[in-house]
Design an enzyme around this catalytic site. Structure first.
Site, PDB file in Angstrom:
ATOM      1  CG  ASN A  90      24.543 -27.256  30.148  1.00 40.88           C
ATOM      2  OD1 ASN A  90      23.471 -27.228  30.274  1.00 40.88           O
ATOM      3  ND2 ASN A  90      25.516 -27.023  30.949  1.00 40.88           N
ATOM      4  CG  HIS A  91      21.673 -27.155  23.430  1.00 40.96           C
ATOM      5  ND1 HIS A  91      20.893 -27.264  22.118  1.00 40.96           N
ATOM      6  CD2 HIS A  91      21.506 -28.332  24.003  1.00 40.96           C
ATOM      7  CE1 HIS A  91      20.434 -28.650  21.934  1.00 40.96           C
ATOM      8  NE2 HIS A  91      20.712 -29.261  23.136  1.00 40.96           N
ATOM      9  NE  ARG A  92      28.525 -20.577  22.471  1.00 39.33           N
ATOM     10  CZ  ARG A  92      29.435 -19.658  21.666  1.00 39.33           C
ATOM     11  NH1 ARG A  92      30.142 -20.122  20.754  1.00 39.33           N
ATOM     12  NH2 ARG A  92      29.391 -18.557  22.070  1.00 39.33           N
ATOM     13  CB  THR A  98      20.117 -23.118  21.707  1.00 42.96           C
ATOM     14  OG1 THR A  98      19.013 -23.143  21.224  1.00 42.96           O
ATOM     15  CG2 THR A  98      19.967 -21.760  22.732  1.00 42.96           C
TER      16      THR A  98
END
Length: 217
Positions: A90-92, A98
């Site tokens: 995941n990325h923010r 991102t």
């Protein structure tokens, strides 16, 4: 039955007509040595081109230091091309960018604003069939007895004994009504001794739940 049933710790449980092992099918309990993956007896995976590292092949973003786990139940069937995209991929995505700045600057990721919070475990129930090329997204929770269609992209919660397909995956139908699902989950045949399971093969692979209940140890 033509021969003894394979032990769950066998790496290559399928034998070809010439007696050699089929390298493209493995019992995952024997094939995986990864601190963040838990897998039950008799769950298997297949690949047209067998990898050297089955853990990296199935869950390429699950690292030994990842905070999340991949948990797979017993008697699951995982076709060629399936991937589990776990939470460490995941990325923010709750801010403006991102971009994972920390990855390229090194150092301790704890508290770095470009890194997402730890994600949920990905959990696959017992007796789940995941079709060719399906993708399981971070934190997915797939119930017992689910059938995942080829190429499906699966996220979120999937109820027990559902058939799902598509991108994003949607429930196509329920395999059984709610009362029958509850009976099957109470039976939990996947926890029976393997000899009892084999004796009940016709009932397990057929639809006679009354007969299966009579088989219960």
């Amino acid at each position: 039955m033509s021969g003894p049933f394979a032990d769950p710790n066998t790496l290559n449980p399928v034998r070809l007509p010439d007696g050699s092992a089929h390298a493209g099918t493995v019992f995952l309990k024997a094939a995986l040595d990864h601190p963040r993956i838990e897998v039950g007896d008799y769950s298997y995976a297949s690949a047209h081109h067998p990898p050297e590292d089955w853990a990296a092949h199935l869950a390429p973003y699950l690292y030994p230091f990842s905070p999340e786990r991949l948990r797979i139940g017993k008697f699951c069937q995982i076709a060629s091309g399936v991937q589990f995209i776990t939470a460490s991929a995941n990325h923010r995505h709750d801010g403006i960018s991102t971009f994972p700045f920390m990855v390229f600057g090194g150092g301790d990721p704890a508290g770095r604003p470009s890194m997402p919070a730890p994600g949920r475990d990905t959990v696959i129930g017992h007796d789940v069939w995941i079709g060719t090329g399906a993708t399981i997204l971070p934190g997915a929770r797939i119930g017992h007895g689910v059938i995942v269609g080829a190429g499906a992209v699966v996220g979120g919660y999937v109820p027990a004994y559902a058939v799902i397909a598509g991108n994003p995956a949607r429930v196509v139908r329920q395999r059984f009504d709610a009362h029958t699902v509850a009976r099957l989950e109470r039976l939990a045949w996947w926890d029976w001794p393997i000899d009892t399971i084999l004796e009940a093969e016709a009932e397990i692979c057929g639809g006679d739940i009354d007969a299966l209940e009579r088989r219960a140890p």
